[in-house]
Design an enzyme around this catalytic site. Sequence first.
Site, short mmCIF file in Angstrom:
data_model
loop_
_atom_site.label_atom_id
_atom_site.label_comp_id
_atom_site.label_asym_id
_atom_site.label_seq_id
_atom_site.Cartn_x
_atom_site.Cartn_y
_atom_site.Cartn_z
N LYS A 52 21.43 57.12 29.23
CA LYS A 52 21.50 58.45 29.85
C LYS A 52 21.75 59.53 28.80
CE LYS A 52 22.24 56.95 34.50
NZ LYS A 52 23.06 56.93 35.72
N ARG A 58 24.45 48.10 34.87
CA ARG A 58 23.01 48.24 35.10
C ARG A 58 22.41 48.77 33.80
NH1 ARG A 58 19.36 52.18 36.50
NH2 ARG A 58 17.70 51.58 37.97
#
Length: 280
Positions: free
Chosen positions: A217, A256
Site C-alpha cells: 500500500k 493478506r
Amino acid sequence: MTLPSARTTGRPLVMGVVNVTPDSFSDGGAWFTPEAALAHGRELVAQGADLLDVGGESTRPGAERPSTEEELRRVLPVVAGLSSLVPVSVDTMRSEVAALALDAGATLVNDVSGGLADPQMGALVAERGVPIVAMHWRGHSADMQSRAQYDDVVADVVAELGERVEALVAAGVAREDVLLDPGLGFAKLAHHNWELLRRLDEVSAMGHRVVLGASRKKFLGLVGRTPQTERPPLERDVATAATTLYAAQHDVWAVRVHDVAGTVDALDVADALAGRGATS
C-alpha cells in the site's frame, strides 16, 4: 475445504492475493485472464500460502466498479479451479457474487465494506454458515479518501467495526464467524495507517480474529521517502514483510499479501528466533 484454524504459535496465516482485475494498483492486471490467475494461485500455494483471496473488483482509490456479470465472469472459474488446493476467500461486496463463489468452492467471504455495500450480505453469510471478514469502510473507491477524517482514528475504527459486528450478528451471523480488518488505506491517510498499526492491539482486543492487509500500500511506499521518491508498488514487499513480522507479534490471525514467498521467509525467521521450526 474448511477454513484453517488459528495457529497456536503466534504465527499468522498467509493469505495470498489473486487479483483477477485489469486495474489493480499492485500488479497492473498481470493475472487478469482466468488461466493466468489460476497459474498465479498455484504458484502462491507452492510458495506456502495457507489460503487464497480471489477478487474481481479493484478497490484502489478512484477505481470504477465492474458490473455484477463481469465480476462473476472474472472470479468464478478461478475460485472453482483453486478451491481444491487450499481454502479460498472471495473478495467481493456483492451478495450475488459471494453466493455463486461459495457454490464454486469458496469457504470465506472477504467484504471490504463489512456488509454496508450490499444489505443482503449478512443474511447470505448467515444462511451459508461461513465466516466473513468485515473491513472498516466508509465508501466506495471513487471518493473514499475524502472521508479520511477522524477524531481518534483507532477509537473511531474500533467503534465503527463494532457496529458492523452487531449488524452482522443481528442478521444471523455467528459472532465467532465475524473476522475484522482495520482497513489500512481505505479512507485513511498515511498517519492514520501508522497509528492503527501502532495500536493494533486495540483492534485485537475486540475479541475477533483479525486480518491485516498492508501489502504494497501507498503508505509503505512513502515510509522513509518523499512523494518524489516514493517506491512503486512492486518495490514495497520488504516494507510489507516488516509489517508482517509486526503483525505476528500482535495476535493477527492472517496477513493478506501479494508476495507470499517473502512473507513466509520473514515468518520462518521469526519462528527460528523464537525457537520454533527448523533452523538447520
